[in-house]
Write a protein that holds these residues in place. Structure first.
Motif, short mmCIF file in Angstrom:
data_model
loop_
_atom_site.label_atom_id
_atom_site.label_comp_id
_atom_site.label_asym_id
_atom_site.label_seq_id
_atom_site.Cartn_x
_atom_site.Cartn_y
_atom_site.Cartn_z
N ALA A 13 -12.72 -30.38 9.67
CA ALA A 13 -13.81 -31.20 10.21
C ALA A 13 -13.57 -31.64 11.65
O ALA A 13 -14.50 -32.12 12.32
N CYS A 14 -12.35 -31.48 12.15
CA CYS A 14 -11.96 -32.07 13.43
C CYS A 14 -12.23 -31.13 14.61
O CYS A 14 -11.67 -30.03 14.66
N PRO A 15 -13.03 -31.54 15.59
CA PRO A 15 -13.28 -30.68 16.75
C PRO A 15 -12.05 -30.43 17.60
O PRO A 15 -11.89 -29.36 18.18
N TYR A 16 -11.17 -31.43 17.67
CA TYR A 16 -9.95 -31.26 18.45
C TYR A 16 -9.07 -30.19 17.82
O TYR A 16 -8.50 -29.33 18.51
N ALA A 17 -8.96 -30.23 16.50
CA ALA A 17 -8.15 -29.24 15.81
C ALA A 17 -8.74 -27.84 15.95
O ALA A 17 -8.01 -26.85 16.09
N GLN A 18 -10.07 -27.75 15.92
CA GLN A 18 -10.68 -26.43 16.05
C GLN A 18 -10.37 -25.79 17.40
O GLN A 18 -10.25 -24.57 17.50
N ARG A 19 -10.22 -26.59 18.43
CA ARG A 19 -9.83 -26.03 19.73
C ARG A 19 -8.57 -25.17 19.58
O ARG A 19 -8.49 -24.05 20.09
N THR A 20 -7.58 -25.72 18.89
CA THR A 20 -6.32 -25.01 18.75
C THR A 20 -6.48 -23.76 17.88
O THR A 20 -5.90 -22.72 18.17
N GLU A 21 -7.29 -23.86 16.84
CA GLU A 21 -7.52 -22.70 15.99
C GLU A 21 -8.24 -21.59 16.74
O GLU A 21 -7.95 -20.40 16.56
N ILE A 22 -9.19 -21.96 17.60
CA ILE A 22 -9.88 -20.95 18.42
C ILE A 22 -8.87 -20.24 19.33
O ILE A 22 -8.88 -19.00 19.45
N LEU A 167 -15.08 -27.06 25.06
CA LEU A 167 -16.42 -27.53 24.77
C LEU A 167 -16.96 -27.08 23.42
O LEU A 167 -17.64 -27.86 22.72
N ALA A 168 -16.69 -25.85 23.03
CA ALA A 168 -17.37 -25.23 21.89
C ALA A 168 -17.37 -26.08 20.61
O ALA A 168 -18.43 -26.26 20.00
N PRO A 169 -16.23 -26.62 20.15
CA PRO A 169 -16.26 -27.38 18.89
C PRO A 169 -17.12 -28.63 18.94
O PRO A 169 -17.74 -29.01 17.94
N PHE A 170 -17.18 -29.27 20.10
CA PHE A 170 -17.98 -30.48 20.23
C PHE A 170 -19.47 -30.16 20.26
O PHE A 170 -20.28 -30.84 19.62
N TRP A 171 -19.83 -29.13 21.02
CA TRP A 171 -21.24 -28.77 21.08
C TRP A 171 -21.72 -28.31 19.70
O TRP A 171 -22.84 -28.65 19.27
N ALA A 172 -20.90 -27.56 19.00
CA ALA A 172 -21.30 -27.07 17.68
C ALA A 172 -21.57 -28.21 16.72
O ALA A 172 -22.56 -28.19 15.97
N ARG A 173 -20.72 -29.21 16.73
CA ARG A 173 -20.90 -30.35 15.83
C ARG A 173 -22.14 -31.16 16.20
O ARG A 173 -22.89 -31.60 15.34
N LEU A 174 -22.34 -31.35 17.49
CA LEU A 174 -23.55 -32.07 17.91
C LEU A 174 -24.79 -31.29 17.47
O LEU A 174 -25.74 -31.88 16.95
N GLN A 216 -16.56 -14.66 18.06
CA GLN A 216 -15.96 -14.50 16.74
C GLN A 216 -14.86 -15.53 16.48
O GLN A 216 -14.73 -16.03 15.36
N SER A 217 -14.09 -15.86 17.50
CA SER A 217 -13.02 -16.84 17.32
C SER A 217 -13.58 -18.21 16.96
O SER A 217 -12.94 -18.98 16.23
N PHE A 218 -14.78 -18.51 17.43
CA PHE A 218 -15.43 -19.76 17.05
C PHE A 218 -15.95 -19.68 15.62
O PHE A 218 -15.69 -20.56 14.80
N LYS A 219 -16.68 -18.61 15.32
CA LYS A 219 -17.30 -18.50 14.01
C LYS A 219 -16.28 -18.49 12.88
O LYS A 219 -16.51 -19.05 11.81
N SER A 220 -15.14 -17.88 13.13
CA SER A 220 -14.12 -17.78 12.08
C SER A 220 -13.37 -19.09 11.85
O SER A 220 -12.64 -19.22 10.86
#
Length: 231
Positions: A13-22, A167-174, A216-220
């Protein structure tokens, strides 16, 4: 060249964590993934991994052990933007951290704008803070669009970089929360924000964020269902 092993402590659920996963997905790095329950963090997490008890965090190197038993011989690192740059340094051929010093500085400046002009307004808007208005959100969009160069795909050039990852995880959640009417904001503010984005002046920005969400790195690494369950 071979790298030390990586264990990532994260939360869907965390946008900060998704940055690292991307970033890890972009460079193709092998790693162990451990999901932290943000509402019930393990007692061992703060003393063994991150004293701040936040995600994301990485244990780098050391013996091959289970994530729950992070070795004191591994290097513990935290904070999403630091981790994204660290991953870029480990895998320079990926180019998520630009080799050119000017482009690297531009990427970092873009991140600074995201961190100061957009992300805080996103948090205020979703939480219903009186300062989190549709106008403040659109001002953040304006600040980002002003930095987007003409005729290229991403924030700095045609190469996807740390700037886009920021930016990507934050924009996606918004995008999800506003489209589905989830949040403590006033519905009138939600409608004004969505209507504002339809202005032709945001054509460049809207095209840019569409490309971010199609990556793809975002979607996955994006888990919309988990996000909705956490509301």
């Amino acid at each position: 060249m071979p790298h030390e092993q990586i264990t990532l402590y994260t939360a869907k659920a965390c946008p900060y964590a998704q940055r690292t996963e991307i970033a890890l997905a972009e460079v193709g790095a092998p790693f162990k993934r451990y999901e932290i329950d943000l509402g019930n963090k393990p007692e061992w997490y703060a003393p063994k991994v991150n004293p701040a008890s936040k995600v994301p965090a990485i244990a780098y190197g050391g013996p091959d052990v289970s994530p729950e038993n992070a070795s004191p011989k591994s290097i513990k690192l935290a904070e999403s933007l630091i981790l994204v740059e660290f991953i870029g340094d480990l895998y320079p051929s990926s180019s998520i951290l630009p080799a050119d010093p000017v482009q690297r500085a531009q990427a970092r400046f873009f991140i600074e704008v995201v961190s100061t002009k957009f992300s805080p307004n996103f948090m205020k808007f979703i939480s219903g803070n009186p300062e989190g208005t549709h106008a403040a959100l659109l001002a953040g969009v304006d600040a980002i669009q002003d930095l987007l160069p003409d005729g290229v795909k991403y924030a700095v050039n045609d190469q996807y970089t740390i700037a886009d990852i920021a930016l990507a995880p934050f924009w996606a959640r918004l995008n999800v929360l506003v489209q589905k009417g989830i949040g403590a904001y006033k519905d009138e503010e939600r409608k004004k924000f969505l209507k504002g984005l339809e202005d032709p002046k945001y054509t460049k920005f809207n095209g840019y964020v569409q490309r971010l969400l199609a990556r793809q790195s975002f979607k996955s690494t994006f888990h919309e269902v988990r996000l909705l369950l956490c509301r």
